[in-house]
Design an enzyme around this catalytic site. Sequence first.
Site, mmCIF file in Angstrom:
data_model
loop_
_atom_site.group_PDB
_atom_site.id
_atom_site.type_symbol
_atom_site.label_atom_id
_atom_site.label_comp_id
_atom_site.label_asym_id
_atom_site.label_seq_id
_atom_site.Cartn_x
_atom_site.Cartn_y
_atom_site.Cartn_z
ATOM 1 N N HIS A 124 0.731 -1.269 -0.003
ATOM 2 C CA HIS A 124 0.000 0.220 0.057
ATOM 3 C C HIS A 124 0.700 1.355 0.006
ATOM 4 O O HIS A 124 0.525 2.107 -0.778
ATOM 5 C CB HIS A 124 -0.808 0.037 1.158
ATOM 6 C CG HIS A 124 -1.617 1.216 1.507
ATOM 7 N ND1 HIS A 124 -2.997 1.679 0.907
ATOM 8 C CD2 HIS A 124 -1.175 2.334 2.028
ATOM 9 C CE1 HIS A 124 -3.366 2.749 1.431
ATOM 10 N NE2 HIS A 124 -2.407 3.230 2.095
ATOM 11 N N GLU A 125 1.847 1.368 0.790
ATOM 12 C CA GLU A 125 2.903 2.568 0.898
ATOM 13 C C GLU A 125 3.717 2.620 -0.354
ATOM 14 O O GLU A 125 3.863 3.753 -0.822
ATOM 15 C CB GLU A 125 3.684 2.330 2.127
ATOM 16 C CG GLU A 125 3.011 2.317 3.402
ATOM 17 C CD GLU A 125 2.286 3.627 3.859
ATOM 18 O OE1 GLU A 125 2.559 4.395 3.295
ATOM 19 O OE2 GLU A 125 1.345 3.367 4.603
ATOM 20 N N HIS A 132 1.586 4.540 -3.008
ATOM 21 C CA HIS A 132 1.751 5.735 -2.893
ATOM 22 C C HIS A 132 3.065 6.312 -3.728
ATOM 23 O O HIS A 132 2.865 7.360 -4.502
ATOM 24 C CB HIS A 132 1.926 6.317 -1.635
ATOM 25 C CG HIS A 132 0.527 6.304 -0.825
ATOM 26 N ND1 HIS A 132 -0.528 6.789 -1.084
ATOM 27 C CD2 HIS A 132 0.207 5.590 0.445
ATOM 28 C CE1 HIS A 132 -1.488 6.391 -0.327
ATOM 29 N NE2 HIS A 132 -1.155 5.908 0.599
ATOM 30 N N GLU A 183 -5.747 7.257 -0.948
ATOM 31 C CA GLU A 183 -5.566 6.007 -0.008
ATOM 32 C C GLU A 183 -6.223 4.865 -0.756
ATOM 33 O O GLU A 183 -5.626 3.763 -0.711
ATOM 34 C CB GLU A 183 -6.191 6.357 1.178
ATOM 35 C CG GLU A 183 -5.349 7.173 1.919
ATOM 36 C CD GLU A 183 -4.086 6.963 2.456
ATOM 37 O OE1 GLU A 183 -3.640 5.577 2.239
ATOM 38 O OE2 GLU A 183 -3.020 7.719 2.622
#
Length: 437
Positions: free
Chosen positions: A274-275, A278, A354
């Site tokens: 997930h990070e 970004h 997100e």
Amino acid sequence: MGIVALLLFGVYVLCMYWYIFHSGGGTIPRALQGTAADPVMFMSEKELYLSGEYSKIRNFLFFVATPLEWLVYFMILIMGVSRYFEKVATSQTKWKLLQNAGYLFLLSLLLYVVLFPLDYYRYNLSKSYGISTQGFSSWMRDGIIDFWVSFGMSFIIVSVIYWLIKKSAKRWWLYTWFLTIPFTIFVMFIQPVVIDPLYNDFYPLKNKELEAKILSLAEQANIPAEHVYEVNMAEKTNALNAYVTGIGSNSRIVLWDTTLNRLTDNEILFIMAHEMGHYVEKHIYFGIAGYLLLTLLGLWLSAKCMRWLIGRHGHVLKIKKISDIGSYPLFLLITSVLLFASNPLSNYISRYQEMRADQYAISLTGERESAVTAFQKLTISGLSEVNPQLLVKWFRYTHPPMLERIYKVAENVDEKKEEPLKEVPLKEEQKKEQQKK
């Protein structure tokens, strides 16, 4: 005007109290009841009760705290406190920078003392609900560090702004914005190696097997990463977190030790993916660009508002001219109002990013079940509200509510290949919990 401000604040507090505690809302849609997104399926009755109670108190404090700061700034102005601080600072030295430092210290100390009861209540609330594990002395230490870091930043910013105001009363906001660009990038660059270590100890991830998996995942995503860091947060909180911070050579992947202790490797890998999402989608650069645009608009509006308010109500606010450093509380008041008003837009963009990062993590790892269980554990650890009221979502939530996140990750990102997954099978411990109920 002070009495009117107090009455308006009191009416506002009553309205927000009714909205948060008595207006209803935040219920689980019937279509999602019984699915993996329904908190009844993964939280005990006690956790559900504490989550609802804790979330309402925190939401109420959020909506009260910011307008309370506005009221404090306003009272500091109309009671002549700011003007008095300015006189004290200018009478002690002829050096302008030292005058600025003296004024800011007095103002910062007053704000710290006035707002301390609210900060302490928040700390005590978090500890009483089992979120915070931090001792009082450690909490005070962090508060003192916050004070001096904020003072140092404010000293630089205020000294530059008021120097520019004296040089150009009409275009100071534009010149300030130009200087904001390198300053923002510089702060983001030094944050991981200078500011963050003031609060916690960071060290390379001890679990080398997990680090190899994370770096392998980063390689698949074409992300240049050499080390993963962990931070000792267990002595301060029971909450879970992981993030990517910094830019350039100072960028870091950081895991809280609470996350390492309570999540499985697959759940951690999903969070890391997930990070990485970004990074791949360049959200940090979009964030910087958006921040700079909002700063430009905010500085322009602040300049317009300050000029108008001082011209019309300067005698009430005890401000003779905008270039006097005693006008700084007015600048804080206006910028805080504008920042609060911009929250719905900035939070909406953040929630979209997100959600995109969640989708990227699913496509990279394929671990939908681990994603669901990770979000469920995050919800429990922080006693998070899975489906907040509308105003709460608009003004508070930089991330999508857990109800949305769990439901979305439980669906297949590529709908052409597979039907959406409406419900994730419960694990044995979750089944036993349901049988107890």
